[in-house]
Each structure stands twice: as C-alpha cells, then as structure tokens.
Design a protein around this motif. Structure first.
Motif, PDB file in Angstrom:
ATOM      1  N   ASP B   9      53.480 -72.386  50.699  1.00  0.00           N
ATOM      2  CA  ASP B   9      52.814 -71.142  51.079  1.00  0.00           C
ATOM      3  C   ASP B   9      53.826 -70.000  50.991  1.00  0.00           C
ATOM      4  OD1 ASP B   9      50.183 -72.180  52.209  1.00  0.00           O
ATOM      5  OD2 ASP B   9      51.625 -73.330  53.383  1.00  0.00           O
ATOM      6  N   TYR B  15      56.181 -68.399  60.566  1.00  0.00           N
ATOM      7  CA  TYR B  15      56.846 -67.582  61.574  1.00  0.00           C
ATOM      8  C   TYR B  15      58.050 -68.402  61.986  1.00  0.00           C
ATOM      9  CZ  TYR B  15      57.135 -65.283  66.243  1.00  0.00           C
ATOM     10  OH  TYR B  15      57.529 -64.644  67.386  1.00  0.00           O
ATOM     11  N   ILE B  25      59.498 -73.518  63.150  1.00  0.00           N
ATOM     12  CA  ILE B  25      58.563 -72.838  62.257  1.00  0.00           C
ATOM     13  C   ILE B  25      57.134 -72.995  62.746  1.00  0.00           C
ATOM     14  CG2 ILE B  25      57.507 -72.956  59.950  1.00  0.00           C
ATOM     15  CD1 ILE B  25      60.255 -73.413  58.816  1.00  0.00           C
ATOM     16  N   PHE B  26      56.477 -71.865  62.946  1.00  0.00           N
ATOM     17  CA  PHE B  26      55.042 -71.907  63.191  1.00  0.00           C
ATOM     18  C   PHE B  26      54.354 -71.683  61.849  1.00  0.00           C
ATOM     19  CE2 PHE B  26      50.892 -70.068  64.149  1.00  0.00           C
ATOM     20  CZ  PHE B  26      50.394 -71.030  65.022  1.00  0.00           C
ATOM     21  N   HIS B  27      53.592 -72.682  61.423  1.00  0.00           N
ATOM     22  CA  HIS B  27      52.937 -72.631  60.114  1.00  0.00           C
ATOM     23  C   HIS B  27      51.515 -72.117  60.310  1.00  0.00           C
ATOM     24  CE1 HIS B  27      50.973 -74.862  56.598  1.00  0.00           C
ATOM     25  NE2 HIS B  27      51.728 -73.942  56.061  1.00  0.00           N
ATOM     26  N   ARG B  28      51.276 -70.883  59.864  1.00  0.00           N
ATOM     27  CA  ARG B  28      50.009 -70.220  60.213  1.00  0.00           C
ATOM     28  C   ARG B  28      48.757 -70.920  59.671  1.00  0.00           C
ATOM     29  NH1 ARG B  28      53.458 -65.233  59.911  1.00  0.00           N
ATOM     30  NH2 ARG B  28      53.589 -64.563  62.081  1.00  0.00           N
ATOM     31  N   PRO B  29      48.765 -71.397  58.419  1.00  0.00           N
ATOM     32  CA  PRO B  29      47.519 -72.007  57.941  1.00  0.00           C
ATOM     33  C   PRO B  29      47.086 -73.230  58.758  1.00  0.00           C
ATOM     34  CG  PRO B  29      49.005 -71.567  56.106  1.00  0.00           C
ATOM     35  CD  PRO B  29      49.775 -71.312  57.369  1.00  0.00           C
ATOM     36  N   SER B  30      48.034 -73.971  59.315  1.00  0.00           N
ATOM     37  CA  SER B  30      47.674 -75.185  60.042  1.00  0.00           C
ATOM     38  C   SER B  30      47.727 -74.998  61.548  1.00  0.00           C
ATOM     39  CB  SER B  30      48.623 -76.326  59.669  1.00  0.00           C
ATOM     40  OG  SER B  30      49.944 -76.000  60.043  1.00  0.00           O
ATOM     41  N   THR B  33      53.463 -76.604  64.586  1.00  0.00           N
ATOM     42  CA  THR B  33      54.853 -76.205  64.762  1.00  0.00           C
ATOM     43  C   THR B  33      55.752 -77.277  64.154  1.00  0.00           C
ATOM     44  OG1 THR B  33      54.254 -75.165  66.838  1.00  0.00           O
ATOM     45  CG2 THR B  33      56.595 -75.546  66.459  1.00  0.00           C
ATOM     46  N   SER B  87      54.372 -83.263  55.871  1.00  0.00           N
ATOM     47  CA  SER B  87      54.078 -82.335  56.959  1.00  0.00           C
ATOM     48  C   SER B  87      53.125 -81.224  56.516  1.00  0.00           C
ATOM     49  CB  SER B  87      55.378 -81.731  57.492  1.00  0.00           C
ATOM     50  OG  SER B  87      55.950 -80.914  56.483  1.00  0.00           O
ATOM     51  N   GLY B  88      52.818 -81.172  55.221  1.00  0.00           N
ATOM     52  CA  GLY B  88      51.872 -80.173  54.733  1.00  0.00           C
ATOM     53  C   GLY B  88      52.510 -78.843  54.382  1.00  0.00           C
TER      54      GLY B  88
ATOM     55  N   ARG C  71      40.609 -73.076  62.361  1.00  0.00           N
ATOM     56  CA  ARG C  71      41.848 -73.242  61.611  1.00  0.00           C
ATOM     57  C   ARG C  71      42.184 -74.724  61.439  1.00  0.00           C
ATOM     58  NH1 ARG C  71      46.709 -69.494  61.683  1.00  0.00           N
ATOM     59  NH2 ARG C  71      45.117 -68.139  62.521  1.00  0.00           N
ATOM     60  N   TRP C  75      42.319 -76.863  57.986  1.00  0.00           N
ATOM     61  CA  TRP C  75      43.571 -77.526  57.624  1.00  0.00           C
ATOM     62  C   TRP C  75      43.346 -79.007  57.323  1.00  0.00           C
ATOM     63  CZ3 TRP C  75      47.846 -76.431  55.472  1.00  0.00           C
ATOM     64  CH2 TRP C  75      48.916 -77.336  55.491  1.00  0.00           C
ATOM     65  N   MET C  79      44.194 -80.858  53.867  1.00  0.00           N
ATOM     66  CA  MET C  79      45.055 -82.030  53.742  1.00  0.00           C
ATOM     67  C   MET C  79      44.318 -83.163  53.024  1.00  0.00           C
ATOM     68  SD  MET C  79      47.946 -81.062  54.720  1.00  0.00           S
ATOM     69  CE  MET C  79      49.087 -82.368  55.138  1.00  0.00           C
ATOM     70  N   ARG C  82      44.261 -82.303  49.281  1.00  0.00           N
ATOM     71  CA  ARG C  82      45.500 -82.561  48.555  1.00  0.00           C
ATOM     72  C   ARG C  82      45.615 -84.037  48.178  1.00  0.00           C
ATOM     73  NH1 ARG C  82      49.857 -78.863  52.022  1.00  0.00           N
ATOM     74  NH2 ARG C  82      48.729 -76.899  51.697  1.00  0.00           N
TER      75      ARG C  82
END
Lengths: 286, 93, 339
Positions: B9, B15, B25-30, B33, B87-88, C71, C75, C79, C82
């Motif tokens: 991404d 974030y 890391i805060f991953h916004r789409p998922s 953390t 982890s995506g 959300r 997600w 997943m 994918r």
C-alpha cells in the motif's frame, strides 16, 4: 423486568434489571452515594434460566446489551457478584468512547498512577489501599483513556476484594463500607468495598496519566525498566477494545506509551508495595 | 525471471510510530497493528516506488543501506517478504 | 406490552423519536442492540437535533463500531481475494460483506460477522486447499461428525477460522442447505454475479434480494429477523428504481424456487418498513403474515425476547424447513449422545 436499579459509575450509566429483589437491594446500599442515569449507557439483566428457577435452586443468568454465549449462571447468594460481572461485561464488550485498560488507578495533584497486570498481581488491592492512604481512588478494574486528550477518566465501581485482600481491607476501613461476604464463588471468597466518599464525589474529574506500574505480588522487592515496545504490547493485551477503536485507539495508546514513565515492580507484601509506589512516584511521576 | 513481483500500500496507508528500535505500524486498510523490526519497515518504504521483484527491490534497498557483501541477501529478503505477505502488508502483484 | 414496533418506527421515520422520553430512548437502544440494528439506527438518527446528549454519544459510538466492522469485513474479503485470485475462480461475496463492498445502503451501519463467500461446487476443494495451505485459515474444530454433517447436508464447508486474525470464513457452494426444499440455482447466481473493481463479485440485484429472503426464513428461527428484513428493505430501495429490476426479481425468484419466501419477505418489509413495491413479486395472499410480524416484533424494552411459545413454533418450523424429519432426529440424537 420485575426489579430495577440504576447507577452511574464515572462517565458510564447502567440499568440493572433483576428477577430477584435482594441483589439489587445490596447494590443500592453499596452504591448509595452514586447518581442514577436518565438514559443508561448499558443494560444488564439478571434472570432465571427457567421461570420456576426463580424459586427452586435459584441460579442467576447474566445477560444484557452485550453477552457471552456460554456464561455459566451463579447461585442467588452470589447475585451481587453477578450484577458486578454483568456491568464489567458491558464495559469489556461494549465500551467505545474510551480506550479501556484493565488497570487500577489512583490520583494525586491531578496526576494519575496506573497499575496493570495479570489478575492476582495485586493491582486492585493496592489501589484500594492507596485510596485509604492519601490518594484519590479512581478505580480498581478499568481505567478509561480519553481518545482526544489522553486524560484518564475514573471508573470507581465497588472494589471487588478477593480472598486474602478481604482481611487486608477489613483492617483498613469501617465495616459499614463492606458488602456481604460471599464464600466459595467461582473466584473464591469475595467481598465488595464501597470506595471513599471523595472518590465518588470527584469521579467526573479526569487526571493526567503520570506513572505506569506493572506490579507483581509475592516476589522479593525488585524494580525494572520496561521497553516501550513491551509496554505497548502489554497494554494492548490489557485492553478489551483497543482493536475495535481502530486508529483512535492506536493514537491514544502509542501516545501514552511514549510519554508515561513506566516500571515493573515486584513486592512481597502490600506494605512494601505502598513504600515502593511512594518512592517511584516521588522520583518519576511527570 | 519468474520471481513474483511484490506490492505494498502507499505510505499514507500506514501510521508509523518509532518505539525503541522497532516500528509500530497502524495499517489503515485492515485496522491491524504491526510491530516490525528492521529491515521490514525499509522494505515497505522501498516498495512505495512501485511493485518490484526481490532482486530489483534489493537494488533499491542498496541505494540507501549498506548491507556489505553477503551472498544470501536475496534469500533473506524473500523470507522477510513472505512474513510481510502473511501479515497482509505486501502482496504479489 | 412494549414490542419492537418502537424500533421499527424509529428506523422508518427517525423524526418520530422526538416524542420519546428517557424511558423510551432506553428501551429503543436496548432493542436496537438486541436486534443488531444499533449501527443502522445510529445512522438513521445522525444529524437530528432533538437527541439527548447520551443518545447522541451512544450513536456516535455505534457508528464508529460499524465503521470498524466494515473495515474488518473488507479486509477479510481482500485477504481471501489475494489467496484465491491465482485459482481464477469467481468468488462471490454474500450478505453483509457484499453490501459494504458494493456500497449499498444495506451496508450502512450494519454489523458484520463472518465472511461468507459463494464459489462453484467443483471449485470447493481447491478453494479449501488454498485457504488452508496459503491463507492461514484452519478448521474451527476437528470433528468428524460435524464435518460430515456440514459437507453432506449443509450448504457450506465447515467454518474455517484464521489463525492470527481470529476471523471466520464460511465457504458456500449453494445458498441453502442441500436438504432444504427450494433448491436455488447457485451456478446461475454465480454466472449472473457482478464483478467489483477488485475482481471479487457480488450477486446481481435480483439474486441478492432472493438470497436475502431465503436467508431470512431458512436460516434459524427468524432470530435476527428484523435486521435481515431491514437488509431487504434497503436493497429494494436501492434496486427498485433500476430498469428491469422487478421483472428480473420475479424471474429469478421462480428460477431459484424462492417465489414464496421472496413474496413473503417483500410483504413483511412493506408492512413493517413501508418498503415501496412494484409488480407482483409480493404475491397476493397475506395469510399468516400477521403471525410472522408478531414473531419479528417479539422484543421488549429490556432487549429480552418475548412471545416464547410463538418463538418455539418458529424454531421447530425452521428445522423442518432445513432438514427432512429423519435427518433431524439423527442430527439431534448425535448431539444428545455427545452431550
């Protein structure tokens, strides 16, 4: 429902309905100084599994807005505990306004000391004891972190004293502040303690988190630093709604971790814990 | 070359807060953390330029970081990519 | 006696909540939570100026929760996408995840549980293998009996849960249990499905309403029925004005042997939510509808289920719908014996 009781704890209002009168009488005696909400945040229900079980071997099922599918019932003698468990469950599963940490908290000069750890670590007893020794008691179970300001909001519910902690606090407070002794509950012996009047009167006053401790009971005195990443992970594990709050939760928790002085504290008995807390507070509190 | 190309991404999807030596890391789409140790955050950064096969990605990383002369770097990179994929945070293009 | 009419009225015409006192609000919120409609209600009430402060707060919280659910659902779908993309098989999202992925009104504020996907029956093994071997999903429980029960009689694989994210996926190859009387044409549903920008698919509008109606009656004892019916109301409001929707709905309902459930669902939605209907998909007769409505509204101001006898009647019915009697007995017996 047949009987109803309402209470506001910190910023959160509850409505508790019950098929039986006694648990609610006990609640209203112990929560006498707390205001009642017009519109509660959460509803709790204490009900009989089958209509006749109100009278025959009565056992209390716990329900409400938020429920666990397989929560086992409690005996009616432990009805007060059932009500408290129901309220805790609503907070654990339903609270979205604050970052909820499974932590106890006390305040002095507008600044808060947070204590968190596994159950049995003594955070609850320690907060109750400090609440009798010059600190304002803010809660023994949940600490509520404001998602915007990072301030700590009090949640001074009844203190749930377990096993040895009962004797510790019986020696510390007037007996009229203690609820009925409930023996042999699923958690052992339980006795509820009404927080000091000041803790209730000032429960809407937030405080700035100033020191975080991970206490551990039953070990020789030891004080250790904890790495930021570990603190973060431990606090996510101590939170029931961190994930559900998304980015706001991340923001609040990472800000807290980066700013609050933190130590792990081992202690052999409550008196030495109080001494360690006072010393660390004088050295570190921001 | 049959090695798969990887994608991540864009940086604004994450974030990042640095905490003693690791990246939070805060991953916004998922909404998930992640706590990442180097070089994982650097890999994500390098993928911001666009998808890349492991070899090309390694070249990008070499521009900014000195890895010395180890010959199994690409294998190590692929292992990190596999973790990030689980982890995506990255996926195969 | 208070029933969920209060909730229905607030959803249909949010302005009517102006008349509520504190008791009324308290009951409304307890009902909405119990019916899994709090997020939808919170969106309907958004922006009204007469909400008590506490209600406004709880609504903000509920909208935040729904956004989180959205959300998370998207997600999980991503997943799965994918992992399944290399198979080249159509993967059709169902229920809540489909509504949010397609940006439909039914998805606004909706709570979403598991990820439900529909794939071709022939692709089932490959899908299962990819999810387990590459995706990190695993069986919720290793249990030969339940396994056989799901595979032989139900319309899905035994549920899989993701090892790390702790979220479930239900892989369906048809939309009703194989033993249920109507046999919807799943292959036709897949063939007619609509591709989204990311390559995942959702059912065509008519099939989506058919599936939602089948789900309302066939899945369980009408528990959660108000929410499922709200889905149908929102879907019909989105799709109704589109060219050819009503004709397609009639044709698809017939093709899937779902005329009765679709007709009943439309009538109930109209009766409770004022859903605008066209054409004759709703059928004529209304016999029995009143009983369904009483059942759907069986919720009091404490969030409790009421009308127990009526509920029991529907529960027994629902099992007979799903499985022929002999199989029901066999199923229960196995459950009893195993405790």
């Amino acid at each position: 429902m047949k009987h109803e009781f309402r209470v506001t704890v910190g910023p959160v209002g509850f409505r508790i309905g019950s098929d039986w009168k006694r648990p609610l009488d006990q609640l209203s005696a112990l929560y006498a100084d707390y205001p009642a909400p017009d519109i509660p945040d959460f509803t709790v229900r204490l009900f009989a599994q089958r209509p006749w079980r109100r009278f025959i071997r009565p056992s209390v099922m716990i329900g409400g807005d938020y429920m666990l599918p397989d929560a086992a019932p409690l005996s009616l003698a432990h009805g007060l505990l059932a009500a408290e468990m129901g309220m805790n469950l609503q907070m654990a599963l339903g609270q979205r306004r604050y970052l909820l940490l499974h932590a106890s908290a006390v305040e002095r000069d507008g600044r808060a000391l947070l204590m968190t750890g596994h159950s049995g670590a003594g955070k609850s007893t320690l907060s109750a004891l400090l609440g009798e020794r010059g600190w304002r008691f803010m809660g023994d179970e949940f600490a509520l972190i404001d998602l915007d300001s990072g301030a700590l909001h009090a949640f001074p519910r009844l203190v749930s004293l377990k096993n040895e902690a009962i004797a510790v606090m019986e020696g510390e407070v007037q007996s009229d502040r203690l609820g009925p002794l409930m023996r042999d509950t699923p958690k052992g012996d339980i006795r509820h303690l009404r927080p000091p009047k000041e803790a209730v009167a000032r429960m809407r006053e937030p405080a700035k988190p100033a020191l975080l401790l991970f206490p551990r009971f039953g070990h020789a005195v030891d004080i250790r630093k904890v790495g930021e990443a570990e603190i973060f992970v431990r606090l996510t594990q101590a939170s029931t709604n961190y994930v559900a709050l998304g980015e706001a939760g991340f923001d609040a928790l990472s800000s807290l971790v980066r700013t609050i002085p933190t130590r792990a504290v081992d202690y052999p008995d409550t008196e030495s814990a109080v001494a360690s807390v006072e010393r660390l507070w004088a050295e570190l509190a921001e | 070359m049959n090695a798969p190309a990887y994608r991540a991404d864009p940086p604004e999807a994450r974030y990042l807060v640095a905490l003693d030596g690791v990246a939070l890391i805060f991953h916004r789409p998922s909404g998930l953390t992640h706590i990442l140790a180097p070089p994982a955050p650097q890999i994500l950064e390098a993928l911001a330029e666009g998808e890349a096969e492991p070899a090309a990605l390694l070249e990008r990383l070499r521009r900014d970081y000195d890895f010395g002369d180890s010959d199994d770097l690409e294998a190590a990179l692929e292992a990190r990519l596999a973790e990030l994929e689980t982890s995506g945070l990255v996926w195969r293009a | 006696m208070t029933d969920a009419r209060l909730l229905v009225r607030a959803l249909v015409d949010p302005a009517t909540t102006r008349a509520l006192d504190a008791e009324g609000w308290t009951a409304l919120i307890a009902m909405a939570r119990a019916e899994q409609l709090m997020g939808s209600l919170a969106h309907r009430l958004d922006g009204l100026d007469h909400l008590p402060e506490k209600v406004a707060q709880l609504c903000t919280d509920a909208r935040q929760s729904a956004e989180h659910a959205r959300r998370q659902a998207l997600w999980e779908a991503e997943m799965a996408r994918r992992v399944l993309a290399p198979l080249g098989e159509p993967v059709v999202l169902l229920k809540g995840t489909a509504y949010v992925a397609a940006g439909l009104s039914a998805g606004i504020g909706r709570s979403i549980g598991d990820l439900d996907i529909l794939v071709r029956r022939d692709a089932l093994d490959a899908v299962e293998r990819a999810l387990i071997e590459q995706g990190g999903w695993e069986w919720v429980k290793e249990d030969a009996y339940d396994d056989a029960y799901y595979r032989d009689y139900m319309h899905e694989l035994p549920p899989l849960i993701h090892k790390e994210r702790d979220r479930m996926i239900d892989v369906h190859h048809t939309v009703l249990p194989l033993t249920a009387k109507p046999t919807p044409d799943a292959e036709a549903m897949i063939a007619d499905s609509v591709e989204l920008a990311n390559g995942l698919r959702v059912l065509s509008p008519a099939d989506m309403v058919c599936h939602s109606a089948a789900h309302l009656f066939a899945d369980g004892d009408l528990a959660g029925g108000l929410r499922n019916l709200w889905d149908i109301d929102r879907l019909v409001r989105d799709f109704g004005p589109r060219d050819g929707f009503w004709q397609a709905l009639g044709e698809r309902a017939q093709r899937h042997q779902l005329q009765k459930p679709v007709a009943r669902a439309l009538r109930l939605a109209e009766a409770l939510y004022g859903t605008p209907l066209e054409g004759d998909a709703a059928g004529r007769g209304r016999a029995g509808d009143a009983l369904y409505i009483r059942r759907l509204l069986a919720r009091d101001g404490w969030g409790r289920e009421i009308r127990k006898l009526l509920r029991l009647a529907f529960y027994i019915r629902s099992h007979w719908l799903r499985m022929p009697p002999f199989m029901l007995a066999k199923h229960l017996w196995t459950k009893w014996r195993k405790g």
